[in-house]
Design a protein around this motif. Sequence first.
Motif, PDB file in Angstrom:
ATOM      1  N   THR A   1       0.820  -1.222   0.000  1.00 58.58           N
ATOM      2  CA  THR A   1       0.000   0.000   0.000  1.00 58.58           C
ATOM      3  C   THR A   1       0.854   1.273   0.000  1.00 58.58           C
ATOM      4  OG1 THR A   1      -0.113   0.014   2.433  1.00 58.58           O
ATOM      5  CG2 THR A   1      -1.882  -1.135   1.242  1.00 58.58           C
ATOM      6  N   ASN A   2       2.070   1.177   0.526  1.00 58.40           N
ATOM      7  CA  ASN A   2       2.953   2.351   0.611  1.00 58.40           C
ATOM      8  C   ASN A   2       4.366   1.970   0.215  1.00 58.40           C
ATOM      9  OD1 ASN A   2       0.729   2.796   2.679  1.00 58.40           O
ATOM     10  ND2 ASN A   2       1.673   4.821   2.689  1.00 58.40           N
TER      11      ASN A   2
ATOM     12  N   PHE B   1       0.867   4.015  -2.659  1.00 59.78           N
ATOM     13  CA  PHE B   1       1.152   5.430  -2.467  1.00 59.78           C
ATOM     14  C   PHE B   1       2.665   5.592  -2.351  1.00 59.78           C
ATOM     15  CE2 PHE B   1       1.421   9.288   0.248  1.00 59.78           C
ATOM     16  CZ  PHE B   1       0.674  10.148  -0.548  1.00 59.78           C
TER      17      PHE B   1
ATOM     18  N   SER C   1       6.079   7.676  -1.530  1.00 56.17           N
ATOM     19  CA  SER C   1       6.639   8.788  -0.755  1.00 56.17           C
ATOM     20  C   SER C   1       8.133   8.872  -1.002  1.00 56.17           C
ATOM     21  CB  SER C   1       6.384   8.586   0.747  1.00 56.17           C
ATOM     22  OG  SER C   1       5.004   8.558   1.046  1.00 56.17           O
TER      23      SER C   1
ATOM     24  N   ASP D   1       4.243  11.888  -2.443  1.00 61.57           N
ATOM     25  CA  ASP D   1       4.382  12.572  -1.165  1.00 61.57           C
ATOM     26  C   ASP D   1       5.854  12.883  -0.922  1.00 61.57           C
ATOM     27  OD1 ASP D   1       3.835  13.523   1.454  1.00 61.57           O
ATOM     28  OD2 ASP D   1       4.404  11.572   2.271  1.00 61.57           O
TER      29      ASP D   1
ATOM     30  N   SER E   1       4.424   9.718   8.566  1.00 63.23           N
ATOM     31  CA  SER E   1       3.968   9.803   7.177  1.00 63.23           C
ATOM     32  C   SER E   1       3.055   8.639   6.827  1.00 63.23           C
ATOM     33  CB  SER E   1       5.182   9.825   6.236  1.00 63.23           C
ATOM     34  OG  SER E   1       4.781   9.757   4.887  1.00 63.23           O
TER      35      SER E   1
ATOM     36  N   SER F   1      -0.293   9.165   8.502  1.00 56.88           N
ATOM     37  CA  SER F   1      -1.036  10.241   7.858  1.00 56.88           C
ATOM     38  C   SER F   1      -1.743   9.734   6.600  1.00 56.88           C
ATOM     39  CB  SER F   1      -0.090  11.388   7.508  1.00 56.88           C
ATOM     40  OG  SER F   1      -0.755  12.408   6.813  1.00 56.88           O
ATOM     41  N   HIS F   2      -1.027   8.968   5.795  1.00 59.79           N
ATOM     42  CA  HIS F   2      -1.639   8.431   4.581  1.00 59.79           C
ATOM     43  C   HIS F   2      -2.733   7.427   4.924  1.00 59.79           C
ATOM     44  CE1 HIS F   2      -1.769   5.519   1.124  1.00 59.79           C
ATOM     45  NE2 HIS F   2      -2.090   6.660   0.558  1.00 59.79           N
ATOM     46  N   LYS F   3      -2.508   6.635   5.960  1.00 55.92           N
ATOM     47  CA  LYS F   3      -3.505   5.654   6.397  1.00 55.92           C
ATOM     48  C   LYS F   3      -4.809   6.344   6.776  1.00 55.92           C
ATOM     49  CE  LYS F   3      -4.121   1.951   9.807  1.00 55.92           C
ATOM     50  NZ  LYS F   3      -3.515   1.286  10.994  1.00 55.92           N
TER      51      LYS F   3
ATOM     52  N   GLU G   1      -5.821   9.295   5.730  1.00 57.30           N
ATOM     53  CA  GLU G   1      -6.416   9.852   4.509  1.00 57.30           C
ATOM     54  C   GLU G   1      -7.215   8.788   3.761  1.00 57.30           C
ATOM     55  OE1 GLU G   1      -3.457  11.628   2.069  1.00 57.30           O
ATOM     56  OE2 GLU G   1      -2.881  13.120   3.580  1.00 57.30           O
ATOM     57  N   GLU G   2      -6.655   7.591   3.678  1.00 51.00           N
ATOM     58  CA  GLU G   2      -7.345   6.502   2.992  1.00 51.00           C
ATOM     59  C   GLU G   2      -8.607   6.091   3.733  1.00 51.00           C
ATOM     60  OE1 GLU G   2      -6.585   5.034  -0.110  1.00 51.00           O
ATOM     61  OE2 GLU G   2      -5.501   6.931  -0.065  1.00 51.00           O
TER      62      GLU G   2
END
Length: 226
Positions: free
Chosen positions: A85-86, A123, A125, A160, A202, A205-207, A209-210
């Motif tokens: 996922t990241n 995502f 970064s 990101d 980071s 934060s993305h988690k 947002e999702e």
Amino acid sequence: MSKIFIPQPRFNKREIFKKHTTLLNNSNPKILIIGDSIVANLCFFPETWNHFFSRYNTSNLGVAGDKVENVRWRIQNSTFPESVTNILICVGTNNIEVDTPEDIAQGVILCGIAAKHNAHRAFVSIIPLLPREKLHSQNRTKIFEINLLLKKKCSVNNFDFIHIDMNNWMCDDELDMSLFHSDYIHLSKKGNIILSKILVSSIESHKKEEEMKMVRPRSDVSEERT
């Protein structure tokens, strides 16, 4: 064309690449951290790595000595599982002596593009280059330029750019040696902890947002009954 734009394998690191391939195939990681020795050394203190990253099922794909072109080759020649996922990328410090800031920044972005192609739902970064060398130097100036370029290019490519306040790693223009080893490049345990906290922030934060995207807004309009 600069060598930085031509993906290059490191044949003396084949065993590490094979180990990473096995890791990707068997662990179904959610988070990938890819890069050079700054990344590889996050595992140097196992208790720190486990404390910050084990809960995310994170795979460390750092290889000491890798340049931008080596990381891009590894990304292009790996298969990332659908579980990812990241993807966090940290590379470029080993190119400082031979490549321009523009080429290094663009090369890092090409690594991000390759990673996105490999795991299109992930995502991406970009981790900025950390300061190096005890005192202010030409290389420090190049790192500052590279990070400015990376920030702009990340915005264009919808990546990101992880913010790191470089002043927190220095004391009056000298490296804070409580955060670095005596080579003025690699991080001490304390430095690793600080960097790990930044990366986890980071990821979190993305988690969030999702999770927000998955929550459908409630309609204020009630259905008329007939």
